[in-house]
Design a protein around this motif. Structure first.
Motif, PDB file in Angstrom:
ATOM      1  N   ASN A   1       2.220  12.523   0.990  1.00 16.66           N
ATOM      2  CA  ASN A   1       2.252  13.739   1.986  1.00 16.66           C
ATOM      3  C   ASN A   1       2.905  12.928   2.924  1.00 16.66           C
ATOM      4  N   ASN A   2       4.353  13.606   3.316  1.00 17.35           N
ATOM      5  CA  ASN A   2       5.104  13.052   4.398  1.00 17.35           C
ATOM      6  C   ASN A   2       5.143  11.711   4.453  1.00 17.35           C
ATOM      7  N   PRO A   3       5.506  10.914   3.354  1.00 15.00           N
ATOM      8  CA  PRO A   3       5.288   9.462   3.465  1.00 15.00           C
ATOM      9  C   PRO A   3       6.392   8.693   4.317  1.00 15.00           C
ATOM     10  N   VAL A   4       5.747   7.619   4.771  1.00 14.55           N
ATOM     11  CA  VAL A   4       6.873   6.771   5.421  1.00 14.55           C
ATOM     12  C   VAL A   4       7.385   5.507   4.555  1.00 14.55           C
ATOM     13  N   THR A   5       8.719   5.539   4.505  1.00 15.50           N
ATOM     14  CA  THR A   5       9.415   4.730   3.610  1.00 15.50           C
ATOM     15  C   THR A   5       9.881   3.263   4.053  1.00 15.50           C
ATOM     16  N   HIS A   6       9.581   2.272   3.632  1.00 18.63           N
ATOM     17  CA  HIS A   6       9.813   1.117   4.005  1.00 18.63           C
ATOM     18  C   HIS A   6      10.466   0.436   2.886  1.00 18.63           C
ATOM     19  N   SER A   7      11.849  -0.014   2.900  1.00 19.28           N
ATOM     20  CA  SER A   7      12.406  -0.795   1.922  1.00 19.28           C
ATOM     21  C   SER A   7      12.710  -2.309   2.379  1.00 19.28           C
ATOM     22  N   VAL A   8      12.114  -3.189   1.649  1.00 25.32           N
ATOM     23  CA  VAL A   8      12.382  -4.618   1.645  1.00 25.32           C
ATOM     24  C   VAL A   8      12.665  -5.296   0.314  1.00 25.32           C
ATOM     25  N   ASP A   9      13.684  -6.146   0.485  1.00 26.55           N
ATOM     26  CA  ASP A   9      14.093  -6.925  -0.756  1.00 26.55           C
ATOM     27  C   ASP A   9      14.196  -6.180  -2.155  1.00 26.55           C
ATOM     28  N   SER A  10      15.128  -5.071  -1.783  1.00 23.38           N
ATOM     29  CA  SER A  10      15.186  -4.178  -3.134  1.00 23.38           C
ATOM     30  C   SER A  10      15.735  -4.886  -4.062  1.00 23.38           C
ATOM     31  N   VAL A  11      15.270  -4.483  -5.605  1.00 23.83           N
ATOM     32  CA  VAL A  11      15.718  -5.083  -6.678  1.00 23.83           C
ATOM     33  C   VAL A  11      17.253  -5.146  -7.063  1.00 23.83           C
ATOM     34  N   ALA A  12      17.844  -4.213  -6.211  1.00 30.45           N
ATOM     35  CA  ALA A  12      19.095  -3.827  -6.439  1.00 30.45           C
ATOM     36  C   ALA A  12      19.937  -5.206  -5.878  1.00 30.45           C
ATOM     37  N   ALA A  13      19.258  -5.894  -4.808  1.00 29.59           N
ATOM     38  CA  ALA A  13      19.916  -6.904  -4.079  1.00 29.59           C
ATOM     39  C   ALA A  13      20.137  -8.104  -5.050  1.00 29.59           C
ATOM     40  N   PRO A  14      20.974  -8.998  -4.730  1.00 33.72           N
ATOM     41  CA  PRO A  14      21.086 -10.329  -5.482  1.00 33.72           C
ATOM     42  C   PRO A  14      19.806 -11.143  -5.108  1.00 33.72           C
TER      43      PRO A  14
ATOM     44  N   THR B   1       5.108  -2.348   6.431  1.00 36.69           N
ATOM     45  CA  THR B   1       4.283  -1.393   6.038  1.00 36.69           C
ATOM     46  C   THR B   1       2.673  -1.248   6.686  1.00 36.69           C
ATOM     47  N   LEU B   2       2.182  -2.273   6.906  1.00 35.77           N
ATOM     48  CA  LEU B   2       0.863  -2.312   7.312  1.00 35.77           C
ATOM     49  C   LEU B   2       0.483  -1.431   8.818  1.00 35.77           C
ATOM     50  N   PRO B   3       1.204  -1.297   9.813  1.00 37.27           N
ATOM     51  CA  PRO B   3       0.776  -0.423  10.833  1.00 37.27           C
ATOM     52  C   PRO B   3       0.826   1.143  10.170  1.00 37.27           C
ATOM     53  N   ASP B   4       1.755   1.640   9.645  1.00 42.68           N
ATOM     54  CA  ASP B   4       1.451   2.900   9.074  1.00 42.68           C
ATOM     55  C   ASP B   4       0.268   3.133   8.200  1.00 42.68           C
ATOM     56  N   ALA B   5       0.030   2.161   7.065  1.00 50.51           N
ATOM     57  CA  ALA B   5      -0.897   2.317   6.003  1.00 50.51           C
ATOM     58  C   ALA B   5      -2.212   1.934   6.794  1.00 50.51           C
ATOM     59  N   LEU B   6      -2.426   1.271   7.814  1.00 54.72           N
ATOM     60  CA  LEU B   6      -3.787   1.260   8.557  1.00 54.72           C
ATOM     61  C   LEU B   6      -3.963   2.358   9.363  1.00 54.72           C
ATOM     62  N   ALA B   7      -2.718   3.213   9.777  1.00 57.80           N
ATOM     63  CA  ALA B   7      -3.125   4.307  10.510  1.00 57.80           C
ATOM     64  C   ALA B   7      -3.352   5.645   9.566  1.00 57.80           C
ATOM     65  N   GLY B   8      -3.417   5.322   8.277  1.00 60.98           N
ATOM     66  CA  GLY B   8      -3.720   6.406   7.453  1.00 60.98           C
ATOM     67  C   GLY B   8      -2.633   7.163   6.962  1.00 60.98           C
ATOM     68  N   ARG B   9      -1.358   6.576   7.190  1.00 61.38           N
ATOM     69  CA  ARG B   9      -0.228   7.519   6.665  1.00 61.38           C
ATOM     70  C   ARG B   9      -0.009   7.226   5.317  1.00 61.38           C
ATOM     71  N   ASP B  10       0.457   8.190   4.477  1.00 63.70           N
ATOM     72  CA  ASP B  10       1.005   7.800   3.143  1.00 63.70           C
ATOM     73  C   ASP B  10       2.319   7.050   3.164  1.00 63.70           C
ATOM     74  N   VAL B  11       2.474   6.064   2.300  1.00 65.71           N
ATOM     75  CA  VAL B  11       3.336   4.971   2.307  1.00 65.71           C
ATOM     76  C   VAL B  11       4.196   4.845   1.196  1.00 65.71           C
ATOM     77  N   LEU B  12       5.583   4.796   1.163  1.00 68.48           N
ATOM     78  CA  LEU B  12       6.262   4.486   0.016  1.00 68.48           C
ATOM     79  C   LEU B  12       6.817   3.053   0.312  1.00 68.48           C
TER      80      LEU B  12
END
Length: 494
Positions: free
Chosen positions: A214-227, A43-54
């Motif tokens: 606003n047009n967020p970039v989505t990153h999924s890591v270690d989802s709660v659904a995973a064991p 997430t850091l590259p997008d967040a540091l660039a000012g993008r909205d991040v999910l």
């Protein structure tokens, strides 16, 4: 639709290569943080660039630095002066404990950049918070309800917020905070950057994403659904053996986190563990804030080695090196199981999860395991079974319960008068049950567990409880702190 980016392996990059400013890289290194976790690398590259991040990931995946670093970098670069009652950045968190821990993580880095932080939440006097708001803050970490109160009182405005973070958004939804969260977000500038971190997108979180990001970039890591990648044991026991098995597990080296279904149950289990010689304290919603803070601090520093909690601790508390999570009462649904279990094996560490279940709970717990996506080891056992020593290895050590206060002496230190009655304070200091048999299992029986059933269990492994003479008969956290450091290796966290 939110854009998606491929994830960069955290092992191949540094914080500097991700774009973190040098001043923050040095501040991180000073705290021993040199390599980003996957959620941070993603997430850091997008967040540091000012993008909205999910950002989607379970608790313990390193989300705090994932939003703190871009937040701090943006404020340092903008150079806008702080003004009374008008924070420049806002972090919303669902619980007091999480808000406190977020601020504790951010504050040292903020200080390196000459930025000021403040935490506001309920359960404490509003006066000091109002005073600090008037003095001006750069970063406000807040629980939604208390922040809304300050805004209605004219003590805070969100019109100068440059970056807004929602942490544990799904937990805020579960707690019913979404209406007030929407009112707060409506008061922040639409041009501001927004970062939202959540384990899931259900329970109304998706509405927040669509309305405020606003047009967020989505990153999924270690989802709660995973064991949860740790050993899971489900122990089928008789109800009368529950406390004896719990004492055996909790008296092994390392931190133990015990989950109970209700506040009353957490309080009762804590008293019983303390009477049996386990340094324990409690965490639940009936405690006043000062007691909650004191008890969690005692657990974090190692003054007590067992924390008995309701689901208030399943999300939003971050204590390193929890070796064992025990579901003394199985949770009602699989998401709660995963969140509870996620308190161990955090940040690359190892851990073990145990569920205690009686015959009438077996079907429900098996169903819960299937929904959680885990394949537990299921064993029927009695106290003294050798498997307990494999699950929680190491010598068992029990300490003398705190001695009663002398007649006419001071009120016991663990009595929390602010919450209406006895509370087990830091170090498991409870006025009730001192030196008396605990409900369901006398202290003397707990000490005898280690010597019965020769050749099996604790007695067969030579794991004897520390003799009472090994621990000074002093009261409160001092007794448990001393006892936990006498030949056990269970002292303060390293």
């Amino acid at each position: 639709m939110a854009a998606r980016r491929p994830h960069t392996s955290s092992s191949a990059v540094t914080f500097a290569e991700l774009g973190v400013p040098d001043a923050l890289v040095r501040a991180l290194a000073g705290r021993g943080v040199t390599s980003p976790f996957p959620i941070q690398a993603a997430t850091l590259p997008d967040a540091l660039a000012g993008r909205d991040v999910l950002g989607r990931g379970r608790t313990g995946s390193g989300k705090t630095y994932a939003f703190a670093l871009p937040l701090l970098a943006r404020l340092a670069a903008s150079g806008t002066p702080r003004r009374p009652g008008r924070p420049r950045a806002l972090v919303l968190a669902p619980t007091r404990e999480l808000a406190t821990q977020i601020e504790e993580s951010i504050a040292p880095l903020a200080a390196a950049l000459s930025l000021r932080t403040l935490t506001v939440f309920g359960g404490t006097a509003p006066g000091p918070q109002i005073k600090n708001l008037r003095a001006g803050v750069d970063i406000l970490v807040a629980c939604p309800g208390r922040l809304a109160d300050h805004m209605e009182g004219g003590h805070a405005s969100l019109d100068a917020v440059e970056i807004t973070v929602l942490d544990e958004a799904d937990h805020m939804a579960d707690l019913g905070f979404l209406p007030v969260v929407r009112r707060l977000l409506d008061r922040t500038p639409k041009r501001g950057q927004r970062l939202l971190f959540s384990a899931t997108l259900d329970a109304g979180v998706d509405v927040l994403v669509k309305r405020y990001l606003n047009n967020p970039v989505t990153h999924s890591v270690d989802s709660v659904a995973a064991p949860v990648e740790v050993p899971h044991h489900m122990l089928q026991i008789d109800d009368r053996d529950r406390l004896a098995v719990l004492v055996d597990l909790a008296s092994a080296p390392g931190r133990t986190l015990v989950f109970a279904r209700t506040k009353r149950r957490a309080k009762t289990l804590t008293r019983q563990l303390v009477a049996a010689g386990v340094p324990a304290t409690e965490l639940h919603g009936n405690l006043a804030q000062n007691a909650r803070t004191r008890n969690l601090q005692a657990y974090a520093t190692g003054d007590v080695t067992t924390l008995v909690a309701t689901d208030i601790a399943a999300r939003g508390i971050h204590v390193d090196d929890v070796a064992l999570v025990v579901h003394a009462d199985p949770p009602a649904e699989h998401k709660a199981y995963l969140h509870r279990s996620g308190r161990t094996a955090r940040a690359g560490a190892t851990g073990t999860v145990v569920t205690l279940m009686t015959d009438d709970q077996v079907a429900a717990v098996r169903s819960l395991a299937r929904q959680a996506g885990i394949a537990p080891t299921i064993t029927r056992l009695r106290p003294g079974h050798q498997l307990l020593g494999q699950i929680a290895p190491g010598p068992r050590t029990l300490v003398d319960p705190p001695a009663p206060a002398p007649a006419g002496g001071d009120r016991p230190a663990g009595r929390d008068r602010t919450a209406g009655g006895d509370r087990t304070g830091g170090g498991g200091r409870s006025r009730r049950g001192r030196g008396r048999a605990s409900a369901g299992m006398p202290a003397t029986e707990a000490r005898q567990v280690s010597s019965r059933e020769p050749g099996t269990g604790r007695g067969g492994r030579g794991r004897t409880a520390a003799p009472s003479s090994a621990t000074p008969r002093t009261s409160g956290a001092a007794a448990f702190s001393a006892g936990s450091r006498v030949g056990t290796g269970r002292g303060r966290a390293r």
